[in-house]
Design an enzyme around this catalytic site. Structure first.
Site, PDB file in Angstrom:
ATOM      1  N   GLY A  74       0.810  -1.218   0.000  1.00 29.73           N
ATOM      2  CA  GLY A  74       0.000   0.000   0.000  1.00 29.73           C
ATOM      3  C   GLY A  74       0.840   1.263   0.000  1.00 29.73           C
ATOM      4  O   GLY A  74       0.535   2.225  -0.716  1.00 29.73           O
ATOM      5  N   THR A  75       1.893   1.277   0.780  1.00 34.93           N
ATOM      6  CA  THR A  75       2.709   2.491   0.897  1.00 34.93           C
ATOM      7  C   THR A  75       3.332   2.849  -0.450  1.00 34.93           C
ATOM      8  O   THR A  75       3.262   3.999  -0.898  1.00 34.93           O
ATOM      9  CB  THR A  75       3.812   2.280   1.958  1.00 34.93           C
ATOM     10  N   ASN A 154      -8.872   3.441   8.034  1.00 35.80           N
ATOM     11  CA  ASN A 154      -8.334   2.293   8.759  1.00 35.80           C
ATOM     12  C   ASN A 154      -8.701   2.291  10.239  1.00 35.80           C
ATOM     13  O   ASN A 154      -8.780   1.246  10.858  1.00 35.80           O
ATOM     14  CB  ASN A 154      -6.806   2.218   8.601  1.00 35.80           C
ATOM     15  N   GLN A 182      -7.886  -0.545   2.874  1.00 37.62           N
ATOM     16  CA  GLN A 182      -8.800  -1.141   3.864  1.00 37.62           C
ATOM     17  C   GLN A 182     -10.126  -1.576   3.261  1.00 37.62           C
ATOM     18  O   GLN A 182     -10.938  -2.189   3.942  1.00 37.62           O
ATOM     19  CB  GLN A 182      -9.063  -0.155   5.011  1.00 37.62           C
ATOM     20  N   SER A 202      -3.296  -3.585  -0.792  1.00 42.67           N
ATOM     21  CA  SER A 202      -2.183  -4.265  -0.130  1.00 42.67           C
ATOM     22  C   SER A 202      -2.566  -5.703   0.212  1.00 42.67           C
ATOM     23  O   SER A 202      -3.646  -5.934   0.771  1.00 42.67           O
ATOM     24  CB  SER A 202      -1.843  -3.500   1.149  1.00 42.67           C
ATOM     25  N   GLY A 203      -1.674  -6.651  -0.117  1.00 40.41           N
ATOM     26  CA  GLY A 203      -1.976  -8.065   0.069  1.00 40.41           C
ATOM     27  C   GLY A 203      -2.252  -8.475   1.503  1.00 40.41           C
ATOM     28  O   GLY A 203      -3.153  -9.275   1.769  1.00 40.41           O
ATOM     29  N   HIS A 204      -1.484  -7.920   2.441  1.00 41.03           N
ATOM     30  CA  HIS A 204      -1.571  -8.456   3.811  1.00 41.03           C
ATOM     31  C   HIS A 204      -2.829  -8.041   4.559  1.00 41.03           C
ATOM     32  O   HIS A 204      -3.082  -8.497   5.665  1.00 41.03           O
ATOM     33  CB  HIS A 204      -0.308  -8.112   4.621  1.00 41.03           C
ATOM     34  N   THR A 240      12.649  -6.839 -10.770  1.00 43.82           N
ATOM     35  CA  THR A 240      12.145  -8.202 -10.959  1.00 43.82           C
ATOM     36  C   THR A 240      10.965  -8.451 -10.024  1.00 43.82           C
ATOM     37  O   THR A 240      11.006  -8.106  -8.847  1.00 43.82           O
ATOM     38  CB  THR A 240      13.275  -9.217 -10.702  1.00 43.82           C
ATOM     39  N   CYS A 328       2.221   6.710  19.973  1.00 47.01           N
ATOM     40  CA  CYS A 328       3.147   7.134  21.011  1.00 47.01           C
ATOM     41  C   CYS A 328       4.225   8.001  20.375  1.00 47.01           C
ATOM     42  O   CYS A 328       5.152   7.509  19.765  1.00 47.01           O
ATOM     43  CB  CYS A 328       3.774   5.913  21.664  1.00 47.01           C
TER      44      CYS A 328
HETATM   45  N1  PLP Z   1      -3.135   2.815   3.584  1.00 42.97           N
HETATM   46  C1  PLP Z   1      -3.947   2.394   4.565  1.00 42.97           C
HETATM   47  C2  PLP Z   1      -5.329   2.964   4.681  1.00 42.97           C
HETATM   48  C3  PLP Z   1      -3.507   1.428   5.468  1.00 42.97           C
HETATM   49  O1  PLP Z   1      -4.317   1.008   6.446  1.00 42.97           O
HETATM   50  C4  PLP Z   1      -2.193   0.905   5.327  1.00 42.97           C
HETATM   51  C5  PLP Z   1      -1.675  -0.085   6.287  1.00 42.97           C
HETATM   52  O2  PLP Z   1      -1.931  -0.026   7.468  1.00 42.97           O
HETATM   53  C6  PLP Z   1      -1.385   1.371   4.276  1.00 42.97           C
HETATM   54  C7  PLP Z   1      -1.898   2.329   3.424  1.00 42.97           C
HETATM   55  C8  PLP Z   1       0.002   0.854   4.059  1.00 42.97           C
HETATM   56  O3  PLP Z   1      -0.021  -0.393   3.440  1.00 42.97           O
HETATM   57  P1  PLP Z   1       1.280  -1.348   3.477  1.00 42.97           P
HETATM   58  O4  PLP Z   1       1.398  -1.838   4.868  1.00 42.97           O
HETATM   59  O5  PLP Z   1       0.980  -2.437   2.506  1.00 42.97           O
HETATM   60  O6  PLP Z   1       2.437  -0.504   3.044  1.00 42.97           O
END
Ligand code: PLP
Length: 402
Positions: A74-75, A154, A182, A202-204, A240, A328
């Site tokens: 995602g990032t 999120n 999300q 994002s996969g996870h 790759t 924090c």
């Molecule tokens: N955007 C949102 C709304 C998220 O909740 C998250 C992860 O918590 C991300 C982006 C980042 O995704 P990644 O962990 O795959 O970089």
């Protein structure tokens, strides 16, 4: 006596589905070819990557499989979308986003403001996390390069009216990106009928592996690769490919697509039972987020006059994993930027706890939380210097259930 673990932090990450792991394993061993290679080793893997792309295409309701660009998550997808928009449209140097985005958007915007002189408009939200659409309309102009609003938040699960928001951007000739990290796999998405130009996932977050994600780029969108190098992903993401990750994400997308319709009401029912029962048993607590448009798996409950971290610690001792809205920072516990943006009073924002469900959660999980939570809250309030007995709540909303 060991406690039964209960995982209710699925917006942070999800367990990789065993079917996903199984599908990935050959791509670490016999299927090791580089998908760009001309020989049989490469071609075989290349075919599997194509299938994974088609599975993701189906989950998103995308028109073409080549609209999917695999990334590291995602990032990266969020960063790539913003950077590309500025590079591909040099005559437009403004970004519109919201105050409640993930740091993957907010920090990238801050960086682009500093390094490329981009002007960033941060659109505010109301007490339920709903965007100020009038302020958004006013911020749009022929200088807007890209608008980026998350599909779902999120922390609170609040869902944005993405079609409407994207339509306004298109009318102004701007690109529209959505961070759907999300939302994908949790609610239906149909990109054939939603005018977004780019979408991050994002996969996870959907029982796939970590370190793999995708950026959807609608056909015809001018796009500049953030990474410089080879011609992978049709020149849109050099490097790759993470083939085991891509295969895993494909299977995770396929499973989510197959189960979405039945999972959503089941998960929402678990979430609602937890929410409803907790609010019945614990006073001075309220739900944050949009009562009318929320992810089915998320509840963020603010417990007034106590610290979220203390709640999490005691929940953890009872085997329960949840998360708090606080970050924090520099030794002081500040409520999250999302809670602050919604104007949730400090006395409540400090005690905001997010429970996020997945298809793996059960009724027993909810029962276990209900068994310990009222006691935890009562104990912490006894210790709180701010607690002087139950009174009127400063609450955002008390849900009503059919
Ligand atoms: N955007 C949102 C709304 C998220 O909740 C998250 C992860 O918590 C991300 C982006 C980042 O995704 P990644 O962990 O795959 O970089």
């Amino acid at each position: 006596m060991s406690v039964r673990p209960v995982y209710l932090d699925n917006n942070a990450t999800t367990r990789v589905d065993p079917r996903v792991v199984e599908a990935m394993l050959p791509y670490f061993t016999e299927q090791f070819g580089n998908p760009s290679s001309m020989h049989a080793f490469g071609a075989k893997v290349g075919g599997s990557v194509r299938e994974a792309r088609e599975k993701l295409q189906a989950l998103l309701g995308a028109a073409h499989d080549h609209e999917i660009v695999f990334t590291s998550g995602g990032t990266e997808s969020d960063n790539a979308a913003l950077i590309s928009a500025l590079e591909a449209n040099p005559l437009r140097a403004e970004i519109i986003t919201s105050v409640v985005e993930h740091p993957a958007i907010l920090s990238a915007c801050e960086h682009l403001a500093k390094t490329r002189g981009a002007k960033v408009h941060h659109i505010g939200v109301d007490a339920h996390g709903r965007l100020d659409i009038e302020a958004y309309r006013k911020a749009l102009s022929d200088k807007t390069a890209i608008v980026s609003f998350m599909w779902a938040n999120n922390e609170t699960g609040t869902i944005n009216p993405i079609s409407e928001l994207a339509g306004l951007a298109k009318d102004a000739g701007a690109l529209f990106h959505t961070d759907a990290v999300q939302a994908v796999g949790k609610i239906p998405i149909d990109l054939r009928n939603t005018p977004v130009d780019m979408l991050s996932l994002s996969g996870h977050k959907l029982h796939g592996p970590k370190g793999i994600g995708a950026l959807y780029v609608r056909r015809g969108t001018r796009f500049k690769s953030m990474l410089k190098g080879g011609h992978q992903e049709r020149g849109r993401r050099a490097g790759t490919e993470n083939t085991p990750g891509i295969i895993g994400l494909g299977v995770a997308a396929e499973i989510a697509h197959q189960n979405l319709e039945s999972d959503m009401p089941r998960i929402a029912a678990l979430r609602d039972r937890l929410e409803k029962s907790l609010l019945q048993r614990v006073g001075n607590a309220f739900v944050t987020g949009d009562p009318h448009a929320r992810l089915p798996n998320t509840t963020s409950i603010a417990f007034e006059y106590i610290e979220g971290e203390a709640i999490l610690l005691l929940l953890n001792r009872a085997g329960i994993a949840a998360s708090s809205g606080s970050a924090c920072t520099s030794g002081s516990l500040e409520p999250s930027h999302v809670m602050r943006a919604m104007g949730i009073p400090y006395t409540a924002a400090h005690g905001a706890i997010r429970f996020s469900f997945s298809r793996e959660n059960t009724k027993e999980d909810v029962d276990q939380v209900l068994e310990v939570m009222p006691d935890i809250i009562a104990r912490l309030r006894e210790l709180s210097p701010f607690w002087s007995g139950e009174g009127p709540s400063t609450g955002a909303f008390q849900p009503t259930y059919a």
